[in-house]
Design a protein around this motif. Structure first.
Motif, mmCIF file in Angstrom:
data_model
loop_
_atom_site.group_PDB
_atom_site.id
_atom_site.type_symbol
_atom_site.label_atom_id
_atom_site.label_comp_id
_atom_site.label_asym_id
_atom_site.label_seq_id
_atom_site.Cartn_x
_atom_site.Cartn_y
_atom_site.Cartn_z
ATOM 1 N N ARG A 180 0.830 -1.400 0.006
ATOM 2 C CA ARG A 180 0.215 0.244 0.173
ATOM 3 C C ARG A 180 0.763 1.521 0.135
ATOM 4 O O ARG A 180 0.273 2.037 -0.546
ATOM 5 N N ALA A 228 0.728 4.657 -2.327
ATOM 6 C CA ALA A 228 0.812 5.644 -2.271
ATOM 7 C C ALA A 228 1.960 6.345 -2.647
ATOM 8 O O ALA A 228 1.357 7.310 -3.172
ATOM 9 N N HIS A 248 -1.902 8.832 -2.940
ATOM 10 C CA HIS A 248 -2.721 8.770 -2.431
ATOM 11 C C HIS A 248 -2.404 8.815 -0.392
ATOM 12 O O HIS A 248 -1.759 7.230 -0.878
ATOM 13 N N TRP A 249 -2.795 9.168 -0.296
ATOM 14 C CA TRP A 249 -1.720 9.162 1.656
ATOM 15 C C TRP A 249 -3.167 9.348 3.258
ATOM 16 O O TRP A 249 -2.474 8.968 3.487
ATOM 17 N N ALA A 250 -4.056 8.361 2.501
ATOM 18 C CA ALA A 250 -5.751 8.342 3.146
ATOM 19 C C ALA A 250 -5.616 7.475 4.155
ATOM 20 O O ALA A 250 -5.938 7.567 5.299
ATOM 21 N N ASP A 251 -4.255 6.752 3.746
ATOM 22 C CA ASP A 251 -4.434 5.034 4.576
ATOM 23 C C ASP A 251 -3.948 5.233 5.882
ATOM 24 O O ASP A 251 -2.533 5.901 6.363
ATOM 25 N N GLU A 252 -4.947 4.658 7.206
ATOM 26 C CA GLU A 252 -4.724 4.857 8.554
ATOM 27 C C GLU A 252 -3.190 4.296 8.834
ATOM 28 O O GLU A 252 -1.934 4.865 9.636
ATOM 29 N N VAL A 273 0.249 6.401 8.663
ATOM 30 C CA VAL A 273 0.597 7.618 9.494
ATOM 31 C C VAL A 273 1.794 7.355 9.270
ATOM 32 O O VAL A 273 2.740 8.727 9.551
ATOM 33 N N LEU A 328 4.554 9.041 6.801
ATOM 34 C CA LEU A 328 3.887 10.740 5.890
ATOM 35 C C LEU A 328 4.455 12.128 6.459
ATOM 36 O O LEU A 328 5.330 12.352 5.911
ATOM 37 N N LYS A 348 7.471 11.593 3.777
ATOM 38 C CA LYS A 348 7.113 10.571 2.557
ATOM 39 C C LYS A 348 7.779 11.358 1.048
ATOM 40 O O LYS A 348 8.195 11.037 -0.192
#
Length: 603
Positions: free
Chosen positions: A305, A309, A314-318, A321, A324, A327
């Motif tokens: 994942r 990302a 797309h960095w919405a996955d918990e 974190v 981030l 990144k």
């Protein structure tokens, strides 16, 4: 590795309380137990073919029955097999060496096979001893311990006791040199070896040492000058708080007397025990390769994942974190996630990477430095700290300096690598050998040579070998020891053209670089001895790790600072930066080879 969980208590109430706490902890970790394999309220537990009960430790009855029911051996190999099984429970058999001496004679090289009434009696005695096998007591740190020692012309034997009951037996044979010691020296060797053999039980507590050699009492208590050998052994006993006392050496009062005359023989060994010991002492983690990381990354859902990302933003996955904050430093290369030039490891390989970085038992700072130079993953510092805090050999071998250090006086860094080197000796070690250590004060690169003597001749021979590999330095800094004070070393310095600088007498801090490395080196050897490993093999692994680990003072590894290249270890690494000098060398090499080929083809 065993996955058993043993819960115990001195009373039923404490047992139930401990059991409840364990079950709650398992539930919190979302771990489940196989009900069919669980046993509750046991009066005794069989673990690794030993029976643990309130009465002490005994051998497993199944192991004993296999020997008791064995038929008469028909060849020397069958005798070895029988003795191999019996050796496993020999710690519980008094006078084991005497009982099996007739059987061992059949296993000697060139011995003629002959099974007589003598061998049959030995076999019967062995079976009888096994059926009335004794138990060993548990060690109690709250009780005062006794070490009963004895020495014979062929061996030494200590016996650890508490309250008149045996906790552990031990014995070892003397070498050909040790057999030529005087009886007093052999008795003193038994005292020293016994204290050091039971070090983990005795260190930090007050205990008694019982000997049957009365002259030794006065020799140790008076602190009078004795032979150099005994003086050295007295120094080795200084860390212990002991009282040496005399007890007449009758066989019934001093069982160690018999054991010293019949020390452990290497002929009878248990193949299973040898294999387990080999695995334990050689269980160095295998190297991690880039291919290993690729395979595990494909099976790691979080890392997959993360790759998506990075590629799509797309960095919405918990679960992403922890990544981030870095990144912008992440990239994907050939299926691997990189943070700059470091490989991001999947969860399944992180612990293995930490174990590889901790080979050699370097401290927290150096382990982190080596790991962070090659790989990265979230929480890398915390996991390293937790691992080293749980490393019992590291905790046992690390000195706790309660007093603060004196104010530092910093020295100027030399102008280049291998210009100024510091030389010192480590040892002597239990094998009677020393280590000659040469440390480059610019790169901190250590050269270590094993020596059996600290004479000028032996020292010069090893230094000459080191200087042949690394070049002759401008300055060699040493202490004022005998190897460096004579005309022989002065002639050596004049011949090679280096300046010999002696530090201030009785002030080892003046040779700080070598002294600091000595602490790390001695810790490695202490850890090796605590774990029962071959310290020479561990020394090689430690040097490889130390030379490749970035040094806190210069920000790069000693190998890179000295040789202008990074040193490969067992951790995976990328080679994305490129080396222009290496490309130039390859280009020149190709031109020269093409020219040689053209000339050879023309001829």
């Amino acid at each position: 590795m065993s996955d058993d969980i043993i819960v115990y208590g001195q009373t039923q109430e404490s047992h139930d309380k401990n059991l409840k706490a364990v079950l709650e902890r398992l539930e919190q970790a979302n771990l489940k137990l196989n009900k069919d394999k669980c046993r509750f309220g046991q009066k005794q537990v069989t673990f690794y073919r030993h029976i643990f009960s309130r009465d002490g430790i005994a051998a497993d009855a199944r192991k004993i029955s296999g020997i008791v029911n064995a038929s008469v051996p028909q060849s020397a190999s069958e005798v070895r097999s029988l003795l191999g099984m019996a050796q496993y429970v020999s710690r519980f058999i008094p006078n084991y060496s005497d009982v099996t001496s007739a059987l061992r004679e059949l296993t000697h090289k060139g011995a003629q096979w002959e099974w007589t009434c003598v061998q049959q009696k030995a076999l019967d005695d062995l079976k009888h001893k096994l059926t009335s096998v004794c138990k060993e007591e548990y060690f109690d740190p709250t009780k005062r311990s006794e070490v009963v020692v004895d020495a014979s012309p062929v061996g030494v034997a200590p016996m650890l006791c508490q309250g008149g009951k045996v906790v552990s037996f031990a014995s070892r044979a003397l070498s050909s040199v040790e057999q030529r010691y005087s009886q007093t020296e052999r008795e003193m060797l038994a005292v020293v070896w016994g204290a050091e053999h039971f070090h983990l039980y005795l260190y930090g507590s007050e205990f008694d040492i019982i000997t049957d050699h009365k002259p030794l009492i006065e020799l140790v208590a008076s602190h009078k000058q004795a032979s150099a050998r005994i003086d050295r052994w007295r120094l080795r006993l200084l860390p212990y708080k002991y009282t040496l006392s005399y007890r007449p050496g009758k066989d019934d009062e001093n069982p160690a007397d018999y054991m010293s005359r019949h020390p452990d023989q290497p002929a009878a060994t248990d193949a299973a025990e040898d294999y387990i010991n080999y695995v334990c002492t050689n269980s160095v983690p295998k190297a991690l390769t880039v291919r290993d990381v690729e395979e595990h990354a494909l099976r790691d859902p979080v890392l997959q994942r993360l790759i998506r990302a990075i590629e799509h933003g797309h960095w919405a996955d918990e679960e992403l974190v922890p990544y981030l904050t870095v990144k912008d430093e992440l990239a994907v290369f050939n299926g691997l996630v990189l943070r700059n030039t470091r490989i991001v490891l999947p969860v399944s390989l992180r612990q293995q990477a930490i174990e590889l970085a901790h080979v050699g038992h370097q401290g927290v700072v150096k382990t982190k430095s080596l790991l962070r130079e090659k790989v990265w993953f979230p929480g890398i510092d915390r996991l390293v700290e937790e691992r080293i805090k749980q490393c019992l050999p590291c905790q046992a071998a690390t000195a706790n300096n309660a007093e603060g250090p004196e104010p530092l006086k910093m020295t100027t860094l030399p102008c280049g690598p291998w210009k100024e080197v510091a030389v010192d000796f480590a040892g002597p070690f239990p094998t009677g050998e020393y280590l000659l250590v040469v440390v480059d004060e610019y790169s901190r690169f250590p050269e270590v040579e094993l020596v059996t003597s600290t004479s000028s001749k032996a020292t010069i021979l090893k230094l000459d070998s080191i200087f042949a590999r690394q070049g002759i330095p401008d300055t060699v800094k040493t202490d004022n020891g005998p190897p460096f004070n004579g005309a022989e070393f002065s002639s050596f310095a004049e011949e090679l053209g280096f300046h010999h600088r002696r530090i201030t007498p009785l002030w080892p801090q003046a040779n700080g670089e070598a002294e600091r490395f000595m602490k790390t080196l001695n810790k490695t050897i202490r850890v090796s001895n605590i774990e029962g490993r071959n310290w020479k093999s561990d020394l090689v692994r430690f040097l490889r790790q130390y030379r490749a680990t970035p040094h806190s003072s210069i920000g790069m590894s000693p190998a890179e600072a000295l040789n202008n290249r990074k040193m490969k270890v067992q951790l995976p690494e990328t080679n994305l930066q490129g080396d222009r000098k290496a490309r130039d060398i390859r280009a020149v090499d190709k031109r020269r080879k093409d020219k040689m080929k053209s000339y050879a083809d023309y001829k």
